[in-house]
Design an enzyme around this catalytic site. Structure first.
Site, PDB file in Angstrom:
ATOM      1  CG  ASP A 140     -10.818  -4.709 -23.136  1.00  0.00           C
ATOM      2  OD1 ASP A 140      -9.775  -5.792 -23.534  1.00  0.00           O
ATOM      3  OD2 ASP A 140     -11.210  -3.862 -24.115  1.00  0.00           O
ATOM      4  CG  HIS A 165      -2.656   0.585   1.050  1.00  0.00           C
ATOM      5  ND1 HIS A 165      -1.874   1.788   0.151  1.00  0.00           N
ATOM      6  CD2 HIS A 165      -3.957  -0.144   1.250  1.00  0.00           C
ATOM      7  CE1 HIS A 165      -3.534   2.596   0.486  1.00  0.00           C
ATOM      8  NE2 HIS A 165      -4.245   1.328   0.991  1.00  0.00           N
TER       9      HIS A 165
END
Length: 456
Positions: free
Chosen positions: A398, A164
């Protein structure tokens, strides 16, 4: 259930990055001890393994390499020094990302469903970050890893894991947008033409005392030569499920809330959906957890993007973490009562409004963020956080084989957080991911469906 087919390292193209370092700000330092973030994207791919190996993995590797040229911290290491010196992200020639290709015999169609599924089925699909190494007088901690897993004639998943400290959801989505664009088009020309690259300058102005405060947070002393990253493991009794709120349903709920709470300060799609789920979780605990104190408190924490809220504002492409907590606290008995949803709406709406509209600046009280975000005080044993944001269109990831069939935030298993994302079908719909013990999930589903169906 999972067999490794290949394990390799992906670097930026030769001589494109060199030696670079990126200092941490207190926005990053606060996450030094946070567990890794695990995310999974599932894609339909009804083809053979040989076709997958020949057509998919080379494109993913090549496009990742070019992406790392522009997002060098993803191929870098977190350098932690002794004696409380501020850590930094450092890249040197040869740094790389661990890239694993695997094959799974798990039921692909079961994994991509919305129904409750065993959480530990997903763990073999996300990569560990790797080992922490001692170099000279500092620790070198890996920051990013990738695993691509093939399901025979059905599909594949891309699992990513990051520390993180590396970045928040906004930066990570910028990274994914570039990676997918290069995978689809074969080069970074489109992105370079638009000038949409990460902004690395640390222009953020804040009191230097915040660095010192977060460098002295409890547990930092554990970052010594024996420190290793806590990666996700199984088995677990938890199951995960996905719940969809359509835009129409959300508007009905918001309209009802506005009638019941006409003076409520903040009623947004995000706040009412989070409040809805928070109250259902509280109700689902009844009968599964002992409650000795009727005034026991519960806490709900969500993160706001501060890039355009600090003074002066930062560019939208600012690299790293730049989020602050909105914290709602209320009594468990009120949250699990008949009016629990309204209690949650009011409490969460007030918390968000007060955080983003502070007249004296959003960084006021920042010295207390560690307790809000990470530490759970003894007097507030129940905490729920939010992973993800509907501001990020996660189903736009995508790579050239279509949008994801399903997305999962695997790391919510660790601390009882929920994931909140824009839905696949319509970005105005919201998709909620939840991880609970199996019996509590059964109770949650019944409570959720009952309350959900009341808004018609």
């Amino acid at each position: 259930m999972s067999t490794v087919l290949e394990n390799c390292r992906i670097s930026p193209p030769s001589a494109t990055v060199g030696e670079k370092s990126l200092p941490l700000t207190f926005f990053d330092i606060i996450f030094l001890l946070h567990f890794p973030i695990h995310q999974l994207f599932f894609y339909d791919f009804p083809h053979s393994k040989s076709h997958f190996i020949q057509s998919v993995t080379p494109i993913l590797k090549h496009s990742l390499s070019i992406t790392l040229q522009h997002f060098f911290p993803f191929a870098s290491n977190l350098i932690v020094f002794p004696h409380a010196r501020k850590p930094e992200i450092r890249h040197v020639d040869g740094d790389s990302v661990n890239f694993t290709v695997a094959e799974s015999s798990l039921d692909f169609n079961d994994l991509v469903g919305n129904h409750p599924r065993a959480c530990d089925k997903f763990y073999p699909l996300v990569p560990p970050l790797g080992r922490v190494t001692k170099v000279s007088d500092f620790l070198s901690i890996p920051l990013f890893a990738v695993q691509v897993t093939f399901f025979e004639k059905l599909g594949f998943s891309i699992g990513i894991t990051n520390h993180h400290v590396l970045c928040d959801a906004s930066t990570k989505f910028d990274f994914l947008k570039l990676w997918t664009s290069i995978a689809r088009h074969g080069s970074d020309a489109i992105v370079l033409a638009n000038g949409y690259l990460p902004f690395y300058d640390r222009l953020l102005k804040y009191p230097e005392s915040l660095d010192e405060i977060f460098m002295n947070q409890p547990g930092i002393e554990a970052l010594d030569s024996d420190y290793q990253i806590s990666d996700i493991v199984g088995p677990t009794s938890k199951v995960r499920a996905t719940f969809i709120f359509t835009k129409e349903k959300i508007n009905l709920i918001k309209k009802w809330v506005s009638t019941e709470l006409p003076t409520s300060g903040h009623v947004s799609s995000f706040s009412v959906v989070c409040a809805f789920v928070w109250s259902c979780i509280a109700k689902s605990r009844v009968g599964f957890q002992e409650r000795n104190d009727e005034d026991e408190l519960e806490r709900f924490v969500c993160l706001a993007n501060f890039r355009n809220r600090i003074d002066p504002p930062l560019p939208a492409t600012y690299f790293g973490n730049c989020v602050g907590p909105c914290v709602a606290i209320t009594k468990s008995r009120l949250l699990s009562g008949n009016k629990g949803f309204l209690v949650a709406v009011e409490s969460l709406g007030k918390a968000i409004s007060e955080t983003v509209k502070k007249k004296d600046g959003v960084l006021k009280d920042a010295e207390f963020w560690f307790e809000m975000l990470i530490k759970t005080p003894a007097m507030i044993p129940a905490k729920i956080g939010v992973a993800g944001t509907p501001q990020v269109k996660i189903y736009d990831v995508d790579f050239g084989w279509g949008k994801p069939r399903k997305y999962e935030t695997v790391s919510i298993d660790r601390n009882g957080s929920i994931s909140v994302n824009a839905s696949k079908e319509l970005p105005e719909d919201l998709e909620i991911g939840l991880s609970l013990p199996a019996k509590q999930m059964d109770a949650f589903v019944a409570i959720f469906n009952d309350l959900h169906s009341s808004f018609e």
